[in-house]
Design a protein around this motif. Structure first.
Motif, short mmCIF file in Angstrom:
data_model
loop_
_atom_site.label_atom_id
_atom_site.label_comp_id
_atom_site.label_asym_id
_atom_site.label_seq_id
_atom_site.Cartn_x
_atom_site.Cartn_y
_atom_site.Cartn_z
N GLU A 145 0.82 -1.21 0.00
CA GLU A 145 0.00 0.00 0.00
C GLU A 145 0.85 1.26 0.00
O GLU A 145 1.76 1.39 0.80
N LEU A 146 0.54 2.18 -0.90
CA LEU A 146 1.12 3.52 -0.91
C LEU A 146 -0.02 4.47 -0.53
O LEU A 146 -1.10 4.40 -1.10
N ARG A 147 0.22 5.36 0.45
CA ARG A 147 -0.85 6.22 0.97
C ARG A 147 -0.40 7.66 1.06
O ARG A 147 0.68 7.96 1.57
N ASN A 148 -1.25 8.55 0.56
CA ASN A 148 -1.08 9.98 0.76
C ASN A 148 -1.69 10.29 2.12
O ASN A 148 -2.91 10.29 2.27
N ALA A 149 -0.86 10.53 3.11
CA ALA A 149 -1.34 10.76 4.47
C ALA A 149 -1.51 12.25 4.76
O ALA A 149 -1.37 12.69 5.89
N SER A 150 -1.84 13.03 3.73
CA SER A 150 -2.01 14.47 3.92
C SER A 150 -3.32 14.93 3.30
O SER A 150 -3.96 14.21 2.53
N ALA A 151 -3.69 16.16 3.60
CA ALA A 151 -4.90 16.77 3.05
C ALA A 151 -4.64 17.44 1.71
O ALA A 151 -5.54 18.07 1.15
N GLU A 152 -3.44 17.31 1.18
CA GLU A 152 -3.05 17.93 -0.09
C GLU A 152 -3.01 16.89 -1.21
O GLU A 152 -2.62 15.75 -1.00
N THR A 153 -3.40 17.31 -2.42
CA THR A 153 -3.26 16.45 -3.59
C THR A 153 -1.78 16.41 -3.98
O THR A 153 -1.12 17.45 -3.99
N LEU A 154 -1.28 15.22 -4.28
CA LEU A 154 0.11 15.07 -4.73
C LEU A 154 0.19 15.21 -6.24
O LEU A 154 -0.69 14.75 -6.97
N GLU A 155 1.25 15.84 -6.71
CA GLU A 155 1.53 15.88 -8.14
C GLU A 155 1.75 14.44 -8.63
O GLU A 155 2.18 13.58 -7.86
N PRO A 156 1.49 14.16 -9.90
CA PRO A 156 1.72 12.80 -10.41
C PRO A 156 3.16 12.35 -10.18
O PRO A 156 4.10 13.14 -10.31
N PHE A 157 3.30 11.07 -9.80
CA PHE A 157 4.62 10.46 -9.66
C PHE A 157 4.54 9.07 -10.26
O PHE A 157 3.47 8.61 -10.66
N TYR A 158 5.68 8.40 -10.37
CA TYR A 158 5.78 7.14 -11.09
C TYR A 158 6.46 6.08 -10.24
O TYR A 158 7.41 6.38 -9.52
N VAL A 159 5.98 4.84 -10.36
CA VAL A 159 6.56 3.71 -9.64
C VAL A 159 6.82 2.59 -10.63
O VAL A 159 5.96 2.28 -11.47
N ASN A 160 8.01 1.98 -10.53
CA ASN A 160 8.37 0.85 -11.39
C ASN A 160 9.25 -0.11 -10.60
O ASN A 160 9.78 0.23 -9.56
N TYR A 161 9.40 -1.29 -11.12
CA TYR A 161 10.28 -2.33 -10.55
C TYR A 161 10.01 -2.55 -9.08
O TYR A 161 10.85 -2.29 -8.22
N VAL A 162 8.83 -3.06 -8.77
CA VAL A 162 8.46 -3.42 -7.41
C VAL A 162 8.85 -4.89 -7.24
O VAL A 162 8.29 -5.78 -7.87
N ILE A 163 9.86 -5.11 -6.38
CA ILE A 163 10.44 -6.45 -6.22
C ILE A 163 10.49 -6.82 -4.75
O ILE A 163 11.00 -6.07 -3.91
N LEU A 164 9.99 -8.00 -4.44
CA LEU A 164 10.10 -8.59 -3.10
C LEU A 164 11.30 -9.53 -3.16
O LEU A 164 11.33 -10.42 -4.00
N GLN A 165 12.26 -9.34 -2.27
CA GLN A 165 13.45 -10.21 -2.31
C GLN A 165 13.91 -10.59 -0.92
O GLN A 165 13.64 -9.92 0.03
#
Length: 165
Positions: A145-165
């Motif tokens: 889970e990724l969570r915005n824990a604020s009352a503000e909208t976040l600018e777009p961001f990007y996530v790649n290569y999510v690896i469990l190791q």
């Protein structure tokens, strides 16, 4: 946190995947790498667009309004003891400065421990989050889970290569 190019990440990260393939099925495991991997899906209520071209990658673009959540989910219960690190690449887009939390869940049960991640303006950052910091121990999980824990909208961001190791 390490600033990293795709080439450097692939050289190190995929070597770990190859080494792990020779071991038992206890990982490493890809959830997302230029697109969702088999057995995983995206959830939450944040606006998202998978496989968006960015530089030489195809990350998921995430836009979070206040208090929004974005998830990578799988149908199987994964054992926390099978993994040591959760690795992901985060790009802050043209503005950067996004701040959001990362934690694990099993269904609706969220583990209390979380780690704060930040998007860097115009570049990729690699986060290697030790499972001990997520305090899952021997518990099971099925959601990242990724969570915005604020009352503000976040600018777009990007996530790649999510690896469990």
């Amino acid at each position: 946190m390490k600033e990293l190019t795709r080439k450097g990440f692939l050289a190190g990260g995929l070597a770990l995947l190859a080494a792990g393939a020779a071991r038992a099925q206890k990982g490493p495991m890809l959830a997302y790498a230029d697109g969702l991997k088999e057995g995983w899906w995206i959830g939450g209520w944040a606006k998202q667009t998978p496989a968006v071209p960015l530089e030489d990658q195809k990350p998921v673009e995430i836009t979070m309004a206040a208090w929004n959540v974005f998830t990578f989910q799988t149908w199987q219960k994964l054992n926390g003891a099978d993994f040591k690190t959760l690795t992901l690449l985060v790009h802050g887009g043209p503005k950067g400065k996004q701040e959001f939390t990362l934690r694990l869940r099993l269904g609706e049960k969220a583990y209390e421990s979380q780690v704060t991640l930040k998007g860097l303006k115009g570049k990729w950052a690699r986060y290697d989050v030790p499972f001990k910091d997520l305090k899952i121990k021997d518990g099971q999980f099925d959601t990242i889970e990724l969570r915005n824990a604020s009352a503000e909208t976040l600018e777009p961001f990007y996530v790649n290569y999510v690896i469990l190791q």
